[in-house]
Design an enzyme around this catalytic site. Structure first.
Site: not given
Ligand code: ACO
Length: 338
Positions: A116, A262, A292
């Site tokens: 990520c 994020h 996500n």
């Protein structure tokens, strides 16, 4: 040599068309829209079609990014892709596949695997390559088809992730107010088992391919996460990292136009936002729509405010990310797209 700065000349994203709601998961798992919304903030996420690999998502975002930078593919002299769900495990890289489909030949291309935190690591690499006069126009892409590596019997992970891609062109400027001010990246492999895809194969593997289901069961394994431990470490690490980059560059949080973290969990975003005392109206949140999307999450979120007209040339962006490895990073940059 003349001093030049790296600069973000464009941003773009691509969202695949299949919208999956929390109600869709209620049909296959012991879960509820209420639990997912309360614990994560996620309402929907988008999954790519079977024949749409992560590189294909990346190409769609890249084409828009190049166009918005006022360039053509032939102007790009380096392509780097961040992904934890490449088309193929090992080779060819997604960056090579993306280059080829864009008609870019005889230019370097490679992938990075920092989960990520991928987009922040891409910015760090692009900044170094530009400011050392190694390359002039770099295409950076975060592209993920995480639906291919999800275990749909594990309710603690499969409801969290989505597919998508984001891209940007990083070029140069002599103007300080158009520059990528700073990028911090870091990692600590001590926590490698917090987030893993043990023995995972590439997204080209479908159950309908040459493997029988029983063979796939033996060799295929999925994304696994120690969610609660990751959550606690993420909040602490991200808040510290963001405070550090602001202090190092003598920038007050009040001068930041947008905080674009994020998009893993709304509770993490809100906790970090509170700890760094940013005006909540400046915090960009897309996790409710896209879930996500790992390396694609930050560029997709930047593009969200670009597309709805909130992001303007000269805005100061504060980015942060945390992901498998463990890896993390933050960046401060003046957006320089038209
Ligand atoms: N539906 C219903 N119940 C669930 C679900 C679900 N989908 N998932 C878990 N639960 C249950 C658990 O089984 C547990 O039940 P129990 O108490 O009976 O054992 C309970 O809910 C609480 O589980 P926790 O894991 O403690 O829940 P938590 O509040 O920590 O939320 C979550 C879980 C959403 C995963 C959170 O921990 C999180 O977001 N973690 C961080 C994610 C992150 O930042 N990742 C980094 C980037 S990702 C990357 O790099 C690829």
């Amino acid at each position: 040599m003349e001093k030049i700065y790296a600069s973000m000349k464009s941003i773009a994203s691509y969202v695949p068309k299949n919208c999956i709601s929390n109600a869709d998961f209620e049909k296959i798992l012991d879960t509820s829209d209420e639990w997912i919304t309360k614990r994560t903030g996620i309402k929907t996420r988008y999954f790519a079609d079977d024949d749409e690999d992560s590189s294909a998502l990346g190409v769609k975002a890249a084409e828009i990014a190049i166009k918005r930078a006022g360039m053509q593919s032939s102007d790009i002299d380096l392509v780097i892709c961040a992904t934890l769900s490449p088309d193929y495990l090992g080779m060819p890289s997604n960056a090579c596949l993306i280059s080829s489909r864009l008609g870019i030949e005889n230019k370097p291309a490679f992938d990075i695997t920092t989960a990520c935190s991928g987009f922040i690591y891409l910015l760090s690499l692009a900044k170094s390559f530009i400011e050392s006069h190694t390359y002039s126009n770099i295409l950076i892409v975060g592209a993920e088809k995480i639906s291919s590596i999800l275990d749909f019997s594990d309710r603690s992970t499969c409801v969290l992730f989505g597919d998508g891609a984001g891209a940007a062109v990083i070029g140069s400027t002599k103007n300080e107010n158009e520059r990528i001010v700073d990028v911090n990246i870091s990692a600590n492999g001590k926590y490698n088992d917090f987030l893993m895809t043990p023995r995972c194969l590439g997204t080209k593997l479908h159950f309908s391919n040459e493997f029988s289901v029983s063979q796939v069961d033996k060799i295929h394994s999925y994304l696994k996460m120690k969610g609660n431990e990751t959550f606690k470490l993420a909040v602490k690490t991200l808040a510290n990292d963001v405070k550090e980059i602001l202090l190092k560059n003598d920038i007050n949080i009040k001068d930041v136009s947008y905080f674009i973290p994020h998009q893993a969990n709304l509770r993490i975003i809100n906790a970090v936002g509170d700890m760094i005392e940013i005006d909540p109206s400046k915090v960009v949140i897309t996790v409710q729509k896209y879930g996500n999307t790992s390396a694609a999450s930050i560029p997709m979120a930047i593009d969200d405010i670009y597309k709805n007209g909130r992001l303007k040339k000269g805005d100061l962006l504060l980015l942060d990310a945390f992901g498998g490895g463990l890896t993390w990073g933050s960046s401060l940059l003046y957006f320089n797209g038209e």
